[in-house]
Design a protein around this motif. Structure first.
Motif, PDB file in Angstrom:
ATOM      1  N   GLY A  21      26.969 -14.652  -1.167  1.00 50.00           N
ATOM      2  CA  GLY A  21      27.380 -16.036  -1.003  1.00 50.00           C
ATOM      3  C   GLY A  21      28.249 -16.312   0.203  1.00 50.00           C
ATOM      4  N   SER A  22      28.684 -15.281   0.912  1.00 51.87           N
ATOM      5  CA  SER A  22      29.552 -15.505   2.065  1.00 51.87           C
ATOM      6  C   SER A  22      29.624 -14.246   2.915  1.00 51.87           C
ATOM      7  CB  SER A  22      30.974 -15.900   1.615  1.00 51.87           C
ATOM      8  OG  SER A  22      31.569 -14.852   0.867  1.00 51.87           O
TER       9      SER A  22
ATOM     10  N   ALA B 215      22.494 -12.238  -4.858  1.00 48.25           N
ATOM     11  CA  ALA B 215      23.318 -12.271  -6.065  1.00 48.25           C
ATOM     12  C   ALA B 215      24.770 -12.545  -5.696  1.00 48.25           C
ATOM     13  CB  ALA B 215      23.208 -10.947  -6.825  1.00 48.25           C
ATOM     14  N   GLY B 216      25.438 -13.293  -6.543  1.00 49.53           N
ATOM     15  CA  GLY B 216      26.850 -13.602  -6.350  1.00 49.53           C
ATOM     16  C   GLY B 216      27.312 -14.512  -7.472  1.00 49.53           C
ATOM     17  N   ARG B 217      28.607 -14.685  -7.588  1.00 51.25           N
ATOM     18  CA  ARG B 217      29.151 -15.472  -8.696  1.00 51.25           C
ATOM     19  C   ARG B 217      28.925 -16.967  -8.531  1.00 51.25           C
ATOM     20  NH1 ARG B 217      35.042 -12.690 -10.105  1.00 51.25           N
ATOM     21  NH2 ARG B 217      34.229 -10.671 -10.803  1.00 51.25           N
ATOM     22  N   ARG B 218      28.881 -17.463  -7.283  1.00 53.00           N
ATOM     23  CA  ARG B 218      28.872 -18.904  -7.039  1.00 53.00           C
ATOM     24  C   ARG B 218      27.473 -19.389  -6.666  1.00 53.00           C
ATOM     25  NH1 ARG B 218      32.468 -19.532  -2.287  1.00 53.00           N
ATOM     26  NH2 ARG B 218      31.677 -17.454  -1.798  1.00 53.00           N
TER      27      ARG B 218
ATOM     28  N   GLU C 234      23.646 -22.177  -0.289  1.00 51.32           N
ATOM     29  CA  GLU C 234      23.961 -22.356   1.128  1.00 51.32           C
ATOM     30  C   GLU C 234      23.422 -21.192   1.952  1.00 51.32           C
ATOM     31  OE1 GLU C 234      28.165 -22.827   1.326  1.00 51.32           O
ATOM     32  OE2 GLU C 234      28.152 -24.764   0.284  1.00 51.32           O
ATOM     33  N   THR C 235      23.501 -19.993   1.417  1.00 49.43           N
ATOM     34  CA  THR C 235      22.934 -18.830   2.108  1.00 49.43           C
ATOM     35  C   THR C 235      21.430 -18.987   2.263  1.00 49.43           C
ATOM     36  OG1 THR C 235      24.662 -17.324   1.314  1.00 49.43           O
ATOM     37  CG2 THR C 235      22.562 -16.333   1.954  1.00 49.43           C
TER      38      THR C 235
ATOM     39  N   THR D 278      34.820 -12.565   9.522  1.00 49.31           N
ATOM     40  CA  THR D 278      34.489 -13.373   8.356  1.00 49.31           C
ATOM     41  C   THR D 278      35.742 -14.126   7.921  1.00 49.31           C
ATOM     42  OG1 THR D 278      35.098 -11.703   6.704  1.00 49.31           O
ATOM     43  CG2 THR D 278      32.845 -11.591   7.608  1.00 49.31           C
ATOM     44  N   GLU D 279      35.608 -14.939   6.877  1.00 49.25           N
ATOM     45  CA  GLU D 279      36.774 -15.653   6.349  1.00 49.25           C
ATOM     46  C   GLU D 279      37.864 -14.670   5.918  1.00 49.25           C
ATOM     47  OE1 GLU D 279      37.447 -19.015   6.114  1.00 49.25           O
ATOM     48  OE2 GLU D 279      35.756 -19.122   7.492  1.00 49.25           O
ATOM     49  N   LEU D 280      37.463 -13.520   5.393  1.00 51.66           N
ATOM     50  CA  LEU D 280      38.439 -12.559   4.887  1.00 51.66           C
ATOM     51  C   LEU D 280      39.268 -11.915   5.996  1.00 51.66           C
ATOM     52  CD1 LEU D 280      36.398 -10.742   2.076  1.00 51.66           C
ATOM     53  CD2 LEU D 280      38.191 -12.469   1.802  1.00 51.66           C
TER      54      LEU D 280
END
Length: 241
Positions: A5-6, A26-29, A35-36, A181-183
């Motif tokens: 997702g990100s 796969a991802g939680r959101r 969006e991906t 990335t955002e992180l």
């Protein structure tokens, strides 16, 4: 692939799909996964999944096998960084457990489900790529939960490599340092160093990571990238920086 997702996961999912792979993201959101998928004209199937849940992981792989009939690749990418800036003695148990559940148990559950599918499908075999980290070799200050799990991922990678040989299952690990990335946004303004200083660190494009994963994925199963480190060239990792 998990954590789609990100960040790194999104970039890898889009790169694989654009290269002709049928991708299960796969991802939680659910919204982030959508969006991906919108970033690629290729095939991306969005499957909301909590990798810490055995039920969710079983559903993920059942859905993949139903839609695509087989599993040729797992990119074990989902991860959590955990508490930042806490002294070792102040790390809450719940936060330790949360990082272990995502980074290690989640990777185990997904690898196990992929292994089962790859072992029994025809033609047999497939590839598992685990997302390690340069922290699997060199920790950052005050990062015990994250660092411990990434060291454990290296053990998981080696065990899967041995256990998968007789079934045509290859397993490798990509250790990533300072992808943009955002992180990693905070690295542009400064992050703590081992000597107690705070320093700005260089970043690399996340697309460079995605191209590396694509190269690993497209090798024939007779060949394997066992371990690879992809990092910003000038980041303080080699020697004393």
């Amino acid at each position: 692939m998990t954590g789609a997702g990100s960040g790194i996961g999104r970039s890898v999912a889009v790169t694989l799909a654009d290269a002709g792979w049928s991708v299960a993201a796969a991802g939680r959101r659910a919204g982030a996964l959508a969006e991906t998928a919108a970033l690629s004209t290729g095939t991306i199937l969005c499957i909301p999944t909590d990798v810490t849940s055995p039920t969710d992981v079983n559903t993920l792989f059942a859905t993949v096998c139903e839609h695509f009939e087989r599993v040729d690749l797992l990119f074990n990418n989902a991860g959590a960084s955990g508490p930042r800036g806490l002294s070792f003695e102040d790390i809450p148990y719940d936060e330790w457990r949360a990082v272990v559940d995502v980074n290690l148990t989640g990777a185990f559950l997904c690898a196990q489900s992929a292994f089962r599918a790859m072992r029994t499908q025809s033609p047999r075999g497939g590839r598992i790529i685990n997302n390690g980290s340069v922290s699997a070799h060199t920790p950052r200050p005050r990062s015990a939960p994250y660092t411990a799990t990434k060291h454990a991922i290296t053990g998981l990678t080696k065990s899967l490599s041995l256990d998968g040989r007789e079934y045509g299952i290859a397993c490798g690990q990509i250790d990533i340092g300072n992808a943009s990335t955002e992180l990693t946004r905070g690295m542009r303004t400064g992050v703590p160093q081992a000597n107690g200083e705070v320093a700005v660190e260089p970043l690399m494009a996340v697309a460079d990571v995605a191209r590396t994963v694509l190269h690993m994925a497209e090798l024939p199963l007779e060949a394997n990238v066992q371990f690879v480190t992809v990092m910003a060239t000038a980041m303080p990792y080699i020697g004393r920086g």
